[in-house]
Structure formats: structure tokens, C-alpha cells
Design a protein around this motif. Structure first.
Motif, PDB file in Angstrom:
ATOM      1  N   GLU A   1      -9.625  -4.409  10.969  1.00 54.10           N
ATOM      2  CA  GLU A   1      -8.924  -3.793   9.975  1.00 54.10           C
ATOM      3  C   GLU A   1      -7.611  -3.834  10.352  1.00 54.10           C
ATOM      4  O   GLU A   1      -6.505  -4.149   9.485  1.00 54.10           O
ATOM      5  CB  GLU A   1      -9.347  -2.458   9.604  1.00 54.10           C
ATOM      6  CG  GLU A   1     -10.861  -2.270   8.992  1.00 54.10           C
ATOM      7  CD  GLU A   1     -11.947  -2.284  10.068  1.00 54.10           C
ATOM      8  OE1 GLU A   1     -11.697  -2.270  11.145  1.00 54.10           O
ATOM      9  OE2 GLU A   1     -13.162  -1.746   9.391  1.00 54.10           O
TER      10      GLU A   1
ATOM     11  N   TRP B   1      -5.781  -5.810  11.972  1.00 55.90           N
ATOM     12  CA  TRP B   1      -4.934  -7.017  11.823  1.00 55.90           C
ATOM     13  C   TRP B   1      -4.823  -7.397  10.718  1.00 55.90           C
ATOM     14  O   TRP B   1      -3.859  -8.194  10.009  1.00 55.90           O
ATOM     15  CB  TRP B   1      -5.599  -8.176  12.900  1.00 55.90           C
ATOM     16  CG  TRP B   1      -5.381  -7.944  14.309  1.00 55.90           C
ATOM     17  CD1 TRP B   1      -6.509  -7.644  15.348  1.00 55.90           C
ATOM     18  CD2 TRP B   1      -4.152  -8.228  15.147  1.00 55.90           C
ATOM     19  NE1 TRP B   1      -5.885  -7.600  16.479  1.00 55.90           N
ATOM     20  CE2 TRP B   1      -4.416  -7.785  16.374  1.00 55.90           C
ATOM     21  CE3 TRP B   1      -2.949  -8.421  14.494  1.00 55.90           C
ATOM     22  CZ2 TRP B   1      -3.575  -7.743  17.341  1.00 55.90           C
ATOM     23  CZ3 TRP B   1      -2.014  -8.518  15.465  1.00 55.90           C
ATOM     24  CH2 TRP B   1      -2.454  -8.095  16.940  1.00 55.90           C
ATOM     25  N   ASP B   2      -5.957  -7.179   9.591  1.00 52.94           N
ATOM     26  CA  ASP B   2      -5.845  -7.172   8.359  1.00 52.94           C
ATOM     27  C   ASP B   2      -4.482  -6.511   7.689  1.00 52.94           C
ATOM     28  O   ASP B   2      -3.569  -7.168   7.164  1.00 52.94           O
ATOM     29  CB  ASP B   2      -6.919  -6.645   7.526  1.00 52.94           C
ATOM     30  CG  ASP B   2      -8.274  -7.605   7.778  1.00 52.94           C
ATOM     31  OD1 ASP B   2      -7.972  -8.719   8.360  1.00 52.94           O
ATOM     32  OD2 ASP B   2      -9.480  -7.207   7.425  1.00 52.94           O
TER      33      ASP B   2
ATOM     34  N   LEU C   1      -1.373  -8.254   8.837  1.00 52.99           N
ATOM     35  CA  LEU C   1      -0.748  -9.386   7.912  1.00 52.99           C
ATOM     36  C   LEU C   1      -0.413  -8.998   6.533  1.00 52.99           C
ATOM     37  O   LEU C   1       0.680  -9.389   6.256  1.00 52.99           O
ATOM     38  CB  LEU C   1      -2.234 -10.128   7.594  1.00 52.99           C
ATOM     39  CG  LEU C   1      -2.558 -11.155   8.539  1.00 52.99           C
ATOM     40  CD1 LEU C   1      -3.961 -11.904   8.146  1.00 52.99           C
ATOM     41  CD2 LEU C   1      -1.587 -12.204   8.817  1.00 52.99           C
TER      42      LEU C   1
ATOM     43  N   GLN D   1      -5.114   1.229   6.086  1.00 57.92           N
ATOM     44  CA  GLN D   1      -6.389   0.684   6.836  1.00 57.92           C
ATOM     45  C   GLN D   1      -6.601   1.667   7.949  1.00 57.92           C
ATOM     46  O   GLN D   1      -7.854   1.961   7.897  1.00 57.92           O
ATOM     47  CB  GLN D   1      -5.774  -0.511   7.720  1.00 57.92           C
ATOM     48  CG  GLN D   1      -5.683  -1.980   6.896  1.00 57.92           C
ATOM     49  CD  GLN D   1      -7.098  -2.466   6.263  1.00 57.92           C
ATOM     50  OE1 GLN D   1      -7.950  -2.039   6.409  1.00 57.92           O
ATOM     51  NE2 GLN D   1      -6.778  -3.688   5.840  1.00 57.92           N
TER      52      GLN D   1
END
Lengths: 217, 245
Positions: free
Chosen positions: A15, A17-18, A21, A175
Motif C-alpha cells: 500500500e 508504494w501505491d 506513486l 494509505q
């Protein structure tokens, strides 16, 4: 008193790294919007008629002195009432870009004012048309001076991206919050996100300082 | 929007925002002066620690810090901060780090001869700071502090995400109640703009006062300019330097 649970950190990684991004996406697009829109404001500040200068001044001053959070809500809730529907991510990116464009406008203004008067006079003497005066004479000299200051505002914008969680954009902090809500472990994800901000912002600020030493002399 | 919504939510919201601004400005000023002066300290260790503080708190986002104080500190420490205090602490600590840079810059911009004169008169370091450096540095800081205070005012809106009932939170509730977002959000933007204007004006007045304290005649303010113009019209057409002050 609970201790730091490293397995929660590794659970949070996908989560996280999402989120990184999305944060970077908002940052890059928001910067582009603020750089271009800020330039528009800065040129409008120098418009020949006060009917352009005054409204632009009042508008940018208003945006600059009101909180990004409230502006976000304004765009997110009011625009659909007027029949304009965007996703939360688009709304957030545009709002943050607009907000920071009022800062970059001041930076450009200072940069343009720092161009020596003789350059304007030379452009007039050569009877260059206005767009050539701007594009070939003034702006290239101004850009050199404004680069470091723009870099500082990109870093400031990075630190404002978490505000987008208010309208449900899933960037880093959101997140972490969601992960905390599901696993009841807030400590680890929030610490990871806090450290991540420092790890991105500190080298970036070193980079801007190096740029400042190179470009502004 | 009905009168009840105003009285129960929006007006108390304004009061909460003003309180938040005041408390976190006090914390931030204390942090800014402590850390900023520490960054000009003789000892390398003190300078390093102060620099470390600024980099950490300037590096992270105020909102992340707020969430961290609100969600992480309670299980680690075993006590819970009231949302209002968590917010004041987060805002004060992070904006204080920005302020520390302003204080450091202003202290460094005082002419070195002033410090040397203090050494020659065998002032202690603290006397030099209090009697020589600070009075000259403070007027220098004022314009930057003014900007920072407006940033802090904008930062207070973040507390609504923790459930503190400030203007933004009131706006959210009114939106739910009336189903009309345009009106309440325009109103709350205007409220913030008016507060920011008040902050800017009072900081300008403070700047003039601090300048006058060290014998620099400041530029006349908003009202000063009006009086100056009248004085000019009435008499000979020439103005007294500084106008009515």
C-alpha cells in the motif's frame, strides 16, 4: 505501552508504494500546473491595463491567503453542483496546482523585475514584437533566477499533498490511515510515512541549495 | 444559511480558529527563537542538534506530524492528547522550525561589528544576544514572520481533519445540514481571507513599532498614509518626513 512491530511495516509496504506513486503523480502534475499558471499570473501582473492587473492581484491574493483544505472542499463539493464532475485525484491535483501557482507567480514576478531595465529598452530599440521580447529576452534571463525558488515550492507542495486525503485521494498518508483502520496498527504505517517524507524532502532541499549556488550568483 | 447554524457552528468555529492561531503562534515563536538562537551558538554540538531539529520538522508535513501525535503517541506513551493540544503542538513544532530559519537568517544579517563591539565591552553572550543582536534582528524578521503567520493560519484548517470544530469543520457540518456547498464554502474562504488580512495588518503595525524602538523611522502604515496626505493638502504642499506618527 506497545513496541514497534516490524512485521506490520512489511505488511504495509504494498500500500505504501501505491501511495508513493500517487503522491509523486500529484506532485509532478501539480508542479506543471503551478509553473504554467503562475507564469500566466506573473505576466498578467504586468498587463498594461489596471482592469486586468487588479482582478488578477485580488484573485491570487485571495487564493494565497486561504487554506488549501477549504479550497479542496470547494472544488470537490461545489463544482459538481455546477455540473462539472472530476475524480478526486484530478480535483486534488488541479487545486494544489492552482494554490501553488499563486506562490510561483510571486517568484516569477520577482525574477522578471530583477531583469535589468536595459534589456526591456534594448528589446524596444530592436522593435521586437511583445512575444519575442518575452520569449527570447526576458524569460530566459528570469528563469535562471527563479529556478531555486520554484524548487523550494515543489518541496513545500510535496508536504501539502497529504491534505488530499480529505477528499479521499489514496496518497501516502491516507494509505497509512486506511491500513491503520484495518489492522488497528497506526504506529508503524504513520512512522513509515513520516520518515518517507523526510527521506524525500531532505535530499531534495539539498539539491535546491546546490542549484541555488550554481545558478544565482 | 439560518441564524442557528451561524450561532452554533460558524461563530464558535471562528473563535476556535483564532484560539488555535494564537496558541500555536506562541508555541512556534518560542520554538523559533530557541532553535534559531541555538543555531548561532558557539558549541558545535548545540548547532548540530538545532540544525537536526529544523531539518526533521521542516522535512515532514504538518499534517503527518499531527496524525502521528494523535495516533502514535497515545499507545507508545500511554496517554492521549486532546485533539486541540495535539494540533497546537504539531503546528507549533513544525512552523517553529520554519521560524527558526528566519531567526537565524536575521541574527546572521546583523553587522559583525555589532557583535564585536559587544565583545569589546565584555558583555556576556546572553547580554550580547539580548541587548545588541535581538533588538536589531527582530525588525528584520517581521516581514517573514508575517508570511509565516498567514501560513500558520492556513495550517489551522488541517485540525478539522482531527475533528476539532474550527471554521473548516463548521463548514463541513453546515454543508451536511443545508446540502448547499457553494454558499458555506465561499463564506468560509472569505472568513479566512479576512483573518489573514487582520494578521497582515497587525504584523505590519508590529514591524513599525519594533523599528521605531531602535530608532529607524518606518514607512507610514495604512492610516499613517491617509493622515500624511491630509497634512500635505492643508499646509504648504510639502510633507513632514514620516507623516503623522
Amino acid at each position: 505501552m506497545t513496541s514497534f512491530d516490524w512485521s506490520a511495516v512489511s505488511d504495509f509496504m504494498p500500500e505504501f508504494w501505491d501511495g508513493v506513486l500517487i503522491t509523486l503523480q500529484v506532485l509532478v502534475l501539480g508542479s506543471l500546473i503551478s509553473f504554467t499558471l503562475g507564469l500566466v499570473w506573473a505576466i498578467a501582473f504586468r498587463a498594461p491595463t489596471r482592469f486586468v492587473r487588479w482582478p488578477v492581484n485580488v484573485f491570487t491574493e485571495f487564493i494565497r491567503t486561504t487554506p488549501l483544505l477549504v479550497q479542496l472542499f470547494f472544488f470537490y463539493f461545489v463544482l459538481p453542483e455546477w455540473g462539472i464532475q472530476f475524480s478526486a485525484l484530478t480535483t486534488g491535483t488541479v487545486a494544489i496546482g492552482l494554490h501553488y501557482s499563486t506562490y510561483t507567480a510571486q517568484v516569477y514576478r520577482a525574477g522578471i523585475e530583477a531583469v535589468p531595465k536595459g534589456q526591456w529598452e534594448a528589446a524596444t530599440a530592436l522593435s521586437l514584437p511583445p512575444h519575442r521580447t518575452w520569449m527570447a529576452v526576458i524569460l530566459p534571463q528570469a528563469f535562471r533566477r527563479v529556478m531555486p525558488a520554484l524548487g523550494n515550492y515543489v518541496i513545500a507542495m510535496l508536504k501539502d499533498t497529504p491534505i488530499l486525503l480529505a477528499i479521499g485521494v489514496l496518497e501516502m498518508l491516507n494509505q497509512a490511515r486506511q491500513f491503520g483502520g484495518q489492522s488497528f496498527q497506526y504506529t508503524e504505517p504513520l512512522t513509515v510515512v513520516g520518515v518517507a517524507f523526510i527521506l524525500i524532502a531532505y535530499p531534495a532541499s539539498l539539491l535546491v541549495r546546490a542549484l541555488e549556488r550554481r545558478l544565482v550568483r | 444559511m439560518t441564524a442557528g447554524l451561524w450561532q452554533n457552528w460558524v461563530l464558535p468555529g471562528i473563535w476556535i480558529t483564532v484560539q488555535l492561531l494564537f496558541y500555536s503562534a506562541v508555541v512556534a515563536t518560542a520554538v523559533a527563537f530557541a532553535i534559531g538562537m541555538a543555531r548561532t551558538h558557539r558549541s558545535r554540538l548545540v548547532r548540530f542538534l538545532a540544525g537536526f531539529y529544523t531539518e526533521i520538522f521542516r522535512g515532514t508535513s504538518a499534517l503527518v506530524l499531527m496524525f502521528w501525535l494523535f495516533f502514535v503517541v497515545p499507545p507508545l506513551m500511554g496517554w492521549q492528547l486532546v485533539p486541540m493540544y495535539a494540533a497546537v503542538l504539531a503546528l507549533g513544532l513544525s512552523y517553529g522550525a520554519y521560524g527558526a530559519e528566519i531567526v537565524r537568517g536575521a541574527l546572521n544579517s546583523v553587522a559583525p561589528a555589532q557583535r564585536e563591539a559587544g565583545v569589546a565591552l565584555s558583555f556576556t553572550p546572553w547580554q550580547r544576544m539580548r541587548l545588541i543582536l535581538l533588538p536589531q534582528a527582530v525588525p528584520e524578521m517581521m516581514p517573514s514572520f508575517c508570511n509565516l503567520l498567514v501560513e500558520l493560519l492556513k495550517g489551522t484548517a488541517l485540525v478539522s481533519l482531527l475533528g476539532v470544530g474550527d471554521v473548516s469543520f463548521a463548514a463541513y457540518l453546515v454543508r451536511l445540514a443545508t446540502q448547499d456547498s457553494a454558499q458555506i464554502y465561499t463564506v468560509s474562504l472569505v472568513i479566512y481571507a479576512v483573518l489573514a488580512f487582520a494578521v497582515t495588518r497587525s504584523m505590519k503595525a508590529l514591524e513599525r513599532k519594533t523599528k521605531r524602538n531602535i530608532g529607524i523611522e518606518p514607512e507610514p502604515g495604512l492610516f499613517g498614509r491617509v493622515f500624511e496626505r491630509q497634512a500635505q493638502d492643508k499646509v504648504t504642499g510639502t510633507t513632514m518626513p514620516g507623516g503623522a506618527s
